[in-house]
Structure formats: C-alpha cells, structure tokens
Design a protein around this motif. Structure first.
Motif, PDB file in Angstrom:
ATOM      1  N   PRO A  91       0.816  -1.227   0.000  1.00 24.25           N
ATOM      2  CA  PRO A  91       0.000   0.000   0.000  1.00 24.25           C
ATOM      3  C   PRO A  91       0.845   1.269   0.000  1.00 24.25           C
ATOM      4  N   GLY A  92       2.025   1.189   0.617  1.00 27.65           N
ATOM      5  CA  GLY A  92       2.879   2.373   0.709  1.00 27.65           C
ATOM      6  C   GLY A  92       3.266   2.934  -0.640  1.00 27.65           C
ATOM      7  N   ILE A  93       3.687   2.054  -1.546  1.00 27.76           N
ATOM      8  CA  ILE A  93       4.133   2.552  -2.850  1.00 27.76           C
ATOM      9  C   ILE A  93       2.952   3.045  -3.681  1.00 27.76           C
ATOM     10  N   VAL A  94       1.766   2.449  -3.490  1.00 27.52           N
ATOM     11  CA  VAL A  94       0.574   2.914  -4.202  1.00 27.52           C
ATOM     12  C   VAL A  94       0.189   4.312  -3.713  1.00 27.52           C
ATOM     13  N   ILE A  95       0.181   4.500  -2.386  1.00 30.57           N
ATOM     14  CA  ILE A  95      -0.163   5.813  -1.820  1.00 30.57           C
ATOM     15  C   ILE A  95       0.852   6.865  -2.251  1.00 30.57           C
ATOM     16  N   SER A  96       2.127   6.543  -2.098  1.00 34.08           N
ATOM     17  CA  SER A  96       3.181   7.495  -2.451  1.00 34.08           C
ATOM     18  C   SER A  96       3.119   7.866  -3.932  1.00 34.08           C
ATOM     19  N   SER A  97       2.936   6.872  -4.804  1.00 35.78           N
ATOM     20  CA  SER A  97       2.851   7.135  -6.249  1.00 35.78           C
ATOM     21  C   SER A  97       1.660   8.016  -6.578  1.00 35.78           C
ATOM     22  N   GLY A  98       0.500   7.701  -5.970  1.00 35.15           N
ATOM     23  CA  GLY A  98      -0.710   8.468  -6.259  1.00 35.15           C
ATOM     24  C   GLY A  98      -0.603   9.915  -5.831  1.00 35.15           C
ATOM     25  N   ILE A  99      -0.063  10.155  -4.628  1.00 33.37           N
ATOM     26  CA  ILE A  99       0.077  11.532  -4.139  1.00 33.37           C
ATOM     27  C   ILE A  99       1.072  12.307  -4.987  1.00 33.37           C
ATOM     28  N   THR A 100       2.203  11.685  -5.315  1.00 31.31           N
ATOM     29  CA  THR A 100       3.206  12.347  -6.161  1.00 31.31           C
ATOM     30  C   THR A 100       2.628  12.685  -7.528  1.00 31.31           C
ATOM     31  N   ALA A 101       1.908  11.732  -8.124  1.00 27.42           N
ATOM     32  CA  ALA A 101       1.303  11.968  -9.446  1.00 27.42           C
ATOM     33  C   ALA A 101       0.286  13.105  -9.389  1.00 27.42           C
ATOM     34  N   ALA A 102      -0.548  13.138  -8.343  1.00 30.08           N
ATOM     35  CA  ALA A 102      -1.568  14.182  -8.231  1.00 30.08           C
ATOM     36  C   ALA A 102      -0.935  15.566  -8.106  1.00 30.08           C
ATOM     37  N   LEU A 103       0.119  15.678  -7.308  1.00 31.32           N
ATOM     38  CA  LEU A 103       0.787  16.977  -7.146  1.00 31.32           C
ATOM     39  C   LEU A 103       1.465  17.418  -8.444  1.00 31.32           C
ATOM     40  N   LEU A 104       2.085  16.480  -9.148  1.00 33.86           N
ATOM     41  CA  LEU A 104       2.714  16.832 -10.430  1.00 33.86           C
ATOM     42  C   LEU A 104       1.665  17.232 -11.461  1.00 33.86           C
ATOM     43  N   LYS A 105       0.532  16.534 -11.470  1.00 34.63           N
ATOM     44  CA  LYS A 105      -0.558  16.872 -12.397  1.00 34.63           C
ATOM     45  C   LYS A 105      -1.085  18.270 -12.115  1.00 34.63           C
ATOM     46  N   TRP A 106      -1.223  18.591 -10.840  1.00 32.18           N
ATOM     47  CA  TRP A 106      -1.764  19.882 -10.439  1.00 32.18           C
ATOM     48  C   TRP A 106      -0.837  21.031 -10.822  1.00 32.18           C
ATOM     49  N   GLU A 107       0.477  20.839 -10.640  1.00 32.39           N
ATOM     50  CA  GLU A 107       1.431  21.920 -10.872  1.00 32.39           C
ATOM     51  C   GLU A 107       1.948  21.983 -12.314  1.00 32.39           C
ATOM     52  N   LEU A 108       2.203  20.827 -12.931  1.00 35.65           N
ATOM     53  CA  LEU A 108       2.823  20.812 -14.256  1.00 35.65           C
ATOM     54  C   LEU A 108       1.814  20.679 -15.395  1.00 35.65           C
ATOM     55  N   GLY A 109       0.624  20.159 -15.089  1.00 39.07           N
ATOM     56  CA  GLY A 109      -0.412  20.057 -16.118  1.00 39.07           C
ATOM     57  C   GLY A 109      -0.162  18.987 -17.160  1.00 39.07           C
ATOM     58  N   LEU A 110       0.669  18.007 -16.869  1.00 36.16           N
ATOM     59  CA  LEU A 110       0.918  16.914 -17.803  1.00 36.16           C
ATOM     60  C   LEU A 110      -0.262  15.949 -17.811  1.00 36.16           C
ATOM     61  N   ASN A 111      -0.307  15.051 -18.818  1.00 40.31           N
ATOM     62  CA  ASN A 111      -1.388  14.074 -18.877  1.00 40.31           C
ATOM     63  C   ASN A 111      -1.216  13.026 -17.771  1.00 40.31           C
ATOM     64  N   TRP A 112      -2.295  12.300 -17.481  1.00 43.92           N
ATOM     65  CA  TRP A 112      -2.288  11.369 -16.354  1.00 43.92           C
ATOM     66  C   TRP A 112      -1.308  10.217 -16.546  1.00 43.92           C
ATOM     67  N   THR A 113      -1.154   9.745 -17.762  1.00 47.47           N
ATOM     68  CA  THR A 113      -0.210   8.639 -17.987  1.00 47.47           C
ATOM     69  C   THR A 113       1.207   9.049 -17.597  1.00 47.47           C
ATOM     70  N   ALA A 114       1.612  10.249 -18.024  1.00 49.59           N
ATOM     71  CA  ALA A 114       2.972  10.722 -17.734  1.00 49.59           C
ATOM     72  C   ALA A 114       3.188  10.900 -16.235  1.00 49.59           C
ATOM     73  N   VAL A 115       2.233  11.521 -15.551  1.00 49.88           N
ATOM     74  CA  VAL A 115       2.445  11.785 -14.121  1.00 49.88           C
ATOM     75  C   VAL A 115       2.330  10.503 -13.293  1.00 49.88           C
ATOM     76  N   LEU A 116       1.496   9.550 -13.715  1.00 47.64           N
ATOM     77  CA  LEU A 116       1.418   8.287 -12.991  1.00 47.64           C
ATOM     78  C   LEU A 116       2.725   7.503 -13.122  1.00 47.64           C
ATOM     79  N   LEU A 117       3.293   7.505 -14.335  1.00 46.92           N
ATOM     80  CA  LEU A 117       4.593   6.853 -14.523  1.00 46.92           C
ATOM     81  C   LEU A 117       5.655   7.545 -13.676  1.00 46.92           C
ATOM     82  N   ALA A 118       5.627   8.878 -13.662  1.00 44.46           N
ATOM     83  CA  ALA A 118       6.590   9.624 -12.837  1.00 44.46           C
ATOM     84  C   ALA A 118       6.381   9.329 -11.358  1.00 44.46           C
ATOM     85  N   GLY A 119       5.127   9.211 -10.921  1.00 43.58           N
ATOM     86  CA  GLY A 119       4.850   8.904  -9.526  1.00 43.58           C
ATOM     87  C   GLY A 119       5.424   7.567  -9.098  1.00 43.58           C
TER      88      GLY A 119
END
Length: 517
Positions: A91-119
């Motif tokens: 669960p830790g890596i899922v939570i961490s990935s999701g939060i990181t992806a959401a913050l990157l999506k909010w600030e950088l405006g990239l598509n969800w696939t890119a930010v989820l991979l980055a997360g």
C-alpha cells in the motif's frame, strides 16, 4: 561504440571509481555521492559520449543487484519484520505514487499517464546509499532489515505498476477489476517462477560443492529467473527476489562447505559493488547540467511531491501497524522517511517510458534531476542525521557480548570444517583430534562467559541492556524455528490443523512480546 573505445572507457571508469573510493573514505563522505560528482567531472575525458541504457539496467544490472540483496537477507529476521515491510512496499508505494502523481498533475499540467509513470518512478527507494550509512553508523538490526526488505520488494511492486500503466496506455483503457487481476497474476506468477527456479537449483548446489561452478550456477539462477519470468509475462524481479531468498536460506545451507559459501558471497559482494560503481558514475555522466538548470523549478517541485508522498506513506501506515504488530519507534520512522533516496532503477525506468507517451522528455529530465539532487542532498546528509538520532548505543557490554559471540561462531565453524575434512579423508584422525581440541577450548570458554552474562540476576541485568537484547534475538529465532516445524508438520499431514493452531497462536504471542530491536 567499438571494442577499442569500450575498453578505453572501461579503464577510465575503473580508475575513477578506485580514486573515488579512496578519496571518499579519506573525506568520510558517501561513496555513491562521490561517484555521481566524479561522473559530472569526467565527461570531457571520455573518447565519446556514453549514457545509461535502460535495457542494460533492467535486464542485467537489476537482476544482479536484487539477487545479491536477496541471498544476503536473513529469512528468519525477514519473517519477523514482514508486516511493516508489506505495508511500506505494498500500500505504501501505491499511496506514495498516487500523491506524487496528483501533485505533479496539479502543478505541471501533464497528462495522467505521464504523471502516474513519474509517480511510480519517484516512489522507488534505492537502498544502496542507506545501507552504506548503516555500515558506518550502528543501527538496530530490525531497522536495517526493514530498510533492506522494503527496498527488495519495493522494486518488484514498482516494476509491476509501471508495466501495468504502460499496458493501459497501449490498450487505451482497463477496468479496475481487470487491473487488479493483472496485478495479481503478475505478482503470483513471478513468485511461482522464483519458487520453481530456487528449489530446482538447491539440489545442484549440494552436488556441485565447488566455488567456481557454484558461482556460475548462481549467475544462471539470477539471470534465468528474471528471463523466465519475463517470458511468461510475469514479474521477473519478484522471481529473482524469491529465488534469491531460497538460494540464500536453503541452497547455501550447512551442506555446502564454508570455503564455497565464503567464495560465493565474496563474489556477489564484489560484483554488486562493481555494478553500483558503474551505474552511479554513469548517472553523473548522463546528467546534463544545462538541462538540469532549465528544469530546476520542476525538479524541485518533484522532490517536494515525492517527499510529501513519502511522509503520507510512512507515518500513517506505521501508525496503523501498532494495531497488529510491535510499533516502530519514531526515530526509526524518521530514518525510513529521510532514507528515501533515488537511484539507478528510477533512471532506468524513466528511459524506458514509451516514446508514444506525451511529455516523456520532460519526465526524463525531471527524474534525472531528482536522482542527482537526492544523491547529493540526502545521500550526503543522511550519515550526519542518523548519528544525531542516536539509534543505537554501542556500549561496553554489547561489545563484550559480540566479541564472545564472534569467538563462539568462528570456533564452531572451524570445528564443522574439521569434521568435513576428516569425513572426506583429507585430514588424519590424530591431527584432527589435536586441532579440534584446541578449538573446543575456545568454544567452551566463550560458552561459559556468555552463559554467565545471560544468567545474571534481574537486579544486576537491566532489561534494556545489550545482553538482554541479544538473548531476545536468540529466543526469536528459536520461536520462528518452532513455528516453521509446526507448519511443515501440517503440510506433510503429520499433525492436524486443529491441534497445531493453538500452539501457533501461542508462539505468535510470544514473538510479539519479544523486543528484538
């Protein structure tokens, strides 16, 4: 790059790595941070530009590093810490990935696939730097096991999530149920492959009790488990982890001679050190400082994002752990958070993002920048932080206990080797008896001194003392051995499950009561 250039580059990298090893030891700074800085400095010395190859990292370097970590993992101690490890690596890596992806999506405006991979990429923890610190600064064994175990399984889960996101991108859509089924099949399939390869190889270890052939066999197991897992479309990393744990706990059992075990473990320590040296040098070489400067705001944002994700992963999950396992001390949790250093696997996955993903180049630049700053920032400051936290006090009593344990362990090992030499006919019985009696004097002396330490009266023996902790660790191993024997009796239908369950419950309660910190 032709062969001549490859040889030239290899010589330069080997010389640089050697100089860095000597210099960092003298300056008392982390070796991996020194390698990255050296890589930044030597780019102009190379005959032509080189860089990290994602296929080389994922198909060769990663199985080697994972297998080396797995065969050196104490399975009994891993079982005793499996609950915090499972929480952080699942669960830790899922939570961490999701939060990181959401913050990157909010600030950088990239598509969800890119930010989820980055997360997912930024949720991976690289244990090399942290364990290097633990070798310099004494920490409780349980904390070290949690860090190593999380990193071991974290890599496998991250690769599975990465592959699942790429598949969703290629297919176009995937239902939640289908995604969970895919995740389950990949992980369970990798586990089954690892079990099959590991157990099939154990009999060969006994038959080929010779150092060089055993080394070749372990290489075949490490790389073979990974490739077989990939060929069946399951997790190769999970297969390597499971196979490595089986080889380390069963394959390298007492049936293998001490000289073979020592040679084998020394080989894997050396090859792991060499692979890490090349990887971290190449990280420094690969990073373009001009590109890093241009993307610095996005890199700093990514660092904040994955640190927030790590905070919301470590502290809440380990607070939940208190409900069903021994709590993790606050200072240990600080180390688990601050040891969230990025490394080679993050860069390898970034390079393997499909070209069809929009924003791929930006994600690669951000990941490279975060890895560099993570290694130079957290990597350099972590030893100082761990010392300041004072996680473990190496007292005189602890030193006395460990010196006696070392005397006992070495004496027993030498006696076992003498027994093997006598049985094989290499050593005459007269010489055997003379040498064995000399070791027996050493063993008896150590046993007597340890018995006196462990049998002190309660008013003389602080319950938090080092001797008490050592005794608790021994009791834990004995209880785990009892539990393993009962489970094996159920599996072989020697005992009924109804009879065994109450005994297993009692053992679990005793394990929770122990303080193996």
């Amino acid at each position: 790059m032709n062969v001549a250039e490859l040889v030239t580059v290899s010589i330069i990298l080997l010389l640089v790595a050697t100089c860095v090893a000597l210099l960092t030891r003298w300056l008392r700074v982390p070796y991996v941070a020194g390698l990255v800085l050296a890589g930044l400095a030597i780019t102009e010395l190379l005959p032509r530009p080189i860089g990290l190859n994602d296929s080389l990292i994922l198909n060769l370097f990663l199985p080697i590093l994972v297998f080396e970590a797995a065969i050196n993992t104490d399975l009994s101690r891993l079982r005793s810490t499996i609950k915090p490890i499972a929480l952080l690596a699942g669960p830790g890596i899922v939570i961490s990935s999701g939060i990181t992806a959401a913050l990157l999506k909010w600030e950088l405006g990239l598509n969800w696939t890119a930010v989820l991979l980055a997360g997912v990429i930024l949720a991976i923890t690289d244990t090399v730097s942290v364990i290097a610190v633990f070798k310099e600064v004494a920490v409780p064994p349980r904390l070290s096991t949690i860090v190593e175990g999380e990193s071991l399984f974290n890599d496998g889960v991250a690769l599975v999530l990465f592959s699942l996101i790429v598949k969703i991108h290629d297919v176009g859509s995937l239902t939640i149920l289908s995604g969970l089924q895919e995740l389950f099949v990949v992980i369970v399939g990798g586990t089954l492959v690892g079990l099959a390869v590991g157990y099939l190889s154990t009999s060969l270890f006994v038959r080929s009790d010779e150092p060089l052939s055993t080394i070749l066999l372990t290489l075949a197991v490490a790389l073979g488990a990974f490739k077989i897992g990939q060929s069946f479309s399951v997790s190769g990393v999970v297969a390597v982890v499971v196979a490595g744990l089986i080889v380390g706990s069963i394959g390298l059992s007492s049936q293998i001679s001490a000289s073979t075990r020592l040679t084998l473990l020394s080989f894997w320590e050396s090859i792991s050190f060499g692979v890490n040296s090349f990887i971290f040098l190449l990280i420094g070489i690969e990073v373009d400082l001009l590109t890093l400067w241009r993307t610095l705001p996005a890199v700093l944002l990514a660092i904040v994002a994955y640190q927030v994700g790590r905070i919301l992963c470590v502290y809440p999950l380990l607070a939940i752990l208190r409900w069903f396992d021994r709590p993790i001390p606050w200072r240990w949790q600080h180390v688990l958070f601050l040891g969230n250093i990025k490394g080679s696997l993050s860069m390898g996955l970034a390079l393997s993002i499909p070209a069809t993903v929009t924003g791929r180049e930006q994600i690669i630049a951000i990941v490279f920048g975060t890895v560099l700053l993570s290694l130079l920032g957290q990597g350099v400051s972590l030893p100082w932080i761990v010392k300041r936290l004072r996680l473990s006090q190496f007292s005189e009593s602890r030193q006395q206990v460990e010196e006696l344990q070392a005397q006992l362990i070495t004496g027993k090992a030498a006696q076992d080797e003498l027994d093997s030499l006598l049985k094989s006919g290499i050593l005459p019985k007269a010489i055997y008896e003379e040498m064995r009696s000399a070791y027996q004097v050493r063993v008896a002396g150590a046993e007597k001194a340890l018995r006196e330490l462990y049998n002190r009266r309660p008013d003389e023996f602080d319950l938090k003392s080092d001797g008490h902790r050592k005794l608790e660790a021994i009791r834990r191993r004995l209880l785990l051995a009892e539990k393993g024997a009962l489970n094996e009796a159920i599996r072989k239908q020697i005992l009924s499950e109804e009879v065994v369950q109450q005994r297993l419950k009692n053992i679990d309660e005793q394990l929770l009561a122990l303080e193996d910190d």
